[in-house]
Design a protein around this motif. Structure first.
Motif, PDB file in Angstrom:
ATOM      1  N   ARG A 173      -5.468   0.882 -38.977  1.00 24.01           N
ATOM      2  CA  ARG A 173      -6.491   1.310 -39.945  1.00 24.01           C
ATOM      3  C   ARG A 173      -5.878   1.460 -41.334  1.00 24.01           C
ATOM      4  N   LYS A 174      -4.690   2.054 -41.380  1.00 23.89           N
ATOM      5  CA  LYS A 174      -4.024   2.220 -42.685  1.00 23.89           C
ATOM      6  C   LYS A 174      -3.660   0.859 -43.287  1.00 23.89           C
ATOM      7  N   GLU A 175      -3.259  -0.072 -42.421  1.00 24.19           N
ATOM      8  CA  GLU A 175      -2.959  -1.421 -42.923  1.00 24.19           C
ATOM      9  C   GLU A 175      -4.197  -2.089 -43.495  1.00 24.19           C
ATOM     10  N   LEU A 176      -5.322  -1.863 -42.835  1.00 19.63           N
ATOM     11  CA  LEU A 176      -6.567  -2.460 -43.333  1.00 19.63           C
ATOM     12  C   LEU A 176      -6.936  -1.890 -44.701  1.00 19.63           C
ATOM     13  N   ALA A 177      -6.750  -0.579 -44.846  1.00 16.86           N
ATOM     14  CA  ALA A 177      -7.046   0.044 -46.141  1.00 16.86           C
ATOM     15  C   ALA A 177      -6.121  -0.523 -47.213  1.00 16.86           C
ATOM     16  N   ALA A 178      -4.830  -0.684 -46.864  1.00 17.34           N
ATOM     17  CA  ALA A 178      -3.864  -1.238 -47.821  1.00 17.34           C
ATOM     18  C   ALA A 178      -4.208  -2.684 -48.156  1.00 17.34           C
ATOM     19  N   LEU A 179      -4.641  -3.408 -47.136  1.00 18.31           N
ATOM     20  CA  LEU A 179      -5.027  -4.803 -47.329  1.00 18.31           C
ATOM     21  C   LEU A 179      -6.188  -4.914 -48.314  1.00 18.31           C
ATOM     22  N   HIS A 180      -7.178  -4.047 -48.133  1.00 14.52           N
ATOM     23  CA  HIS A 180      -8.326  -4.081 -49.038  1.00 14.52           C
ATOM     24  C   HIS A 180      -7.901  -3.735 -50.455  1.00 14.52           C
ATOM     25  N   ALA A 181      -6.980  -2.769 -50.577  1.00 14.61           N
ATOM     26  CA  ALA A 181      -6.488  -2.414 -51.909  1.00 14.61           C
ATOM     27  C   ALA A 181      -5.740  -3.595 -52.520  1.00 14.61           C
ATOM     28  N   GLU A 182      -5.026  -4.353 -51.686  1.00 17.65           N
ATOM     29  CA  GLU A 182      -4.204  -5.454 -52.198  1.00 17.65           C
ATOM     30  C   GLU A 182      -5.031  -6.696 -52.525  1.00 17.65           C
ATOM     31  N   ILE A 183      -5.894  -7.122 -51.612  1.00 11.21           N
ATOM     32  CA  ILE A 183      -6.597  -8.385 -51.868  1.00 11.21           C
ATOM     33  C   ILE A 183      -8.019  -8.183 -52.353  1.00 11.21           C
ATOM     34  N   GLY A 184      -8.555  -6.976 -52.151  1.00 10.82           N
ATOM     35  CA  GLY A 184      -9.789  -6.601 -52.838  1.00 10.82           C
ATOM     36  C   GLY A 184     -11.054  -7.341 -52.454  1.00 10.82           C
ATOM     37  N   GLY A 185     -11.090  -8.014 -51.312  1.00  8.51           N
ATOM     38  CA  GLY A 185     -12.302  -8.741 -50.944  1.00  8.51           C
ATOM     39  C   GLY A 185     -13.455  -7.834 -50.554  1.00  8.51           C
ATOM     40  N   THR A 186     -14.637  -8.412 -50.474  1.00  9.44           N
ATOM     41  CA  THR A 186     -15.795  -7.708 -49.933  1.00  9.44           C
ATOM     42  C   THR A 186     -15.615  -7.604 -48.425  1.00  9.44           C
ATOM     43  N   MET A 187     -15.711  -6.382 -47.895  1.00 11.93           N
ATOM     44  CA  MET A 187     -15.473  -6.198 -46.468  1.00 11.93           C
ATOM     45  C   MET A 187     -16.638  -5.453 -45.832  1.00 11.93           C
ATOM     46  N   ILE A 188     -17.096  -5.964 -44.684  1.00 12.36           N
ATOM     47  CA  ILE A 188     -18.173  -5.322 -43.933  1.00 12.36           C
ATOM     48  C   ILE A 188     -17.643  -5.068 -42.537  1.00 12.36           C
ATOM     49  N   TYR A 189     -17.787  -3.838 -42.090  1.00 16.65           N
ATOM     50  CA  TYR A 189     -17.011  -3.360 -40.948  1.00 16.65           C
ATOM     51  C   TYR A 189     -17.929  -2.563 -40.025  1.00 16.65           C
ATOM     52  N   VAL A 190     -17.988  -2.933 -38.764  1.00 15.48           N
ATOM     53  CA  VAL A 190     -18.803  -2.219 -37.779  1.00 15.48           C
ATOM     54  C   VAL A 190     -17.910  -1.313 -36.936  1.00 15.48           C
ATOM     55  N   THR A 191     -18.305  -0.065 -36.792  1.00 15.93           N
ATOM     56  CA  THR A 191     -17.559   0.833 -35.914  1.00 15.93           C
ATOM     57  C   THR A 191     -18.468   1.939 -35.397  1.00 15.93           C
TER      58      THR A 191
END
Ligand code: ADP
Ligand code: ADP
Length: 225
Positions: A173-191
């Motif tokens: 989860r932390k990697e995903l947050a870092a990834l979004h901060a780094e590459i900044g794409g639009t992300m849609i996530y179901v949980t």
């Protein structure tokens, strides 16, 4: 990166209606999380955005262009599923490179993208391994890497962490947050995991029985009665 507009999205299977007219606008670079009770239509809505399901009514626009009748492969999206769906006979490298090679990208461009994703996801040391020689967390990172290398306009995640044990779930989860901060794409996530929703989302969409019940920031959704 891209923005997404859903207008009056309806979905029925036979005479059972699953989505009753969903309206939602997602802006470029936003991290949006769909939550709600099991069976409320979260996955169906994500699969409709992906083009893996046809709508029964309504319109889907990406950057202002209707993609409602555009096939999944031409929508510029990449999806990460709950089960990793890796090719067992291919190396980690090949799992990430395969779709790019099929798209006709040149060898050096493929190599550049695979190495960049592997570096971001701490998979560089595992590029020659087969999926069976990886941990669950590493496999899920390969699945995420396969999405990254496509350089999609929008990332779609369907419960990507739910097969991981508690510790790996937090780390990934932390990697995903870092990834979004780094590459900044639009992300849609179901949980269905409230902690994931609270820590990852810019905005949370609460679905109930096929309608949007609430849309707000994590604070708005979880700190108000
Ligand atoms: P969620 O992801 O919120 O748990 P889903 O979108 O998977 O919910 O499912 C919503 C509803 O649609 C459920 O009642 C499910 O049984 C039904 N459903 C999903 N896929 C199909 C299908 N292919 N045929 C018939 N019903 C389906
Ligand atoms: P296969 O055995 O099906 O050919 P491989 O995993 O050996 O699949 O890889 C196929 C392609 O990916 C080849 O072009 C190979 O050069 C490239 N490749 C595989 N692993 C690596 C790696 N670690 N570094 C660079 N290229 C790799």
């Amino acid at each position: 990166m891209a923005d997404l507009k859903l207008t009056d999205i309806k979905k029925a299977y036979g005479n059972v209606t699953i989505l009753h007219g969903v309206d939602l606008a997602i802006t470029d670079g936003e991290f949006v999380v769909f939550v709600g009770p099991s069976g409320c239509g979260k996955s169906t809505l994500l699969r409709i955005i992906a083009g893996l399901e046809q709508v029964s009514g309504g319109d889907i626009r990406i950057d202002g262009q209707s993609v409602t009748n555009v096939p999944a492969s031409d929508r510029g999206l990449a999806m990460v599923f709950q089960s990793y769906a890796l090719y067992p006979h291919m190396s980690v490298y090949k799992n990430m490179a395969f779709a790019l090679e099929n798209m006709g990208l040149g060898r050096s461009e493929v190599d550049k993208r695979v190495r960049r994703a592997a570096d971001m996801l701490q998979l560089t040391a595992y590029l020659d391994r087969k999926p069976r020689a990886l941990s669950g967390g590493q496999r899920q990172r390969v699945a995420i890497g396969r999405a990254i290398v496509r350089d999609p306009k929008i990332f779609l995640f369907d419960e990507p962490l739910s097969n991981l044990d508690a510790e790996l779930r937090v780390a990934t989860r932390k990697e995903l947050a870092a990834l979004h901060a780094e590459i900044g794409g639009t992300m849609i996530y179901v949980t269905h995991d409230q902690v994931e929703a609270m820590t990852l989302a810019d905005r949370i969409v609460v679905l109930r029985a096929g309608v949007i019940e609430q849309v707000g920031t994590p604070l708005e959704v979880y700190n108000h009665p």
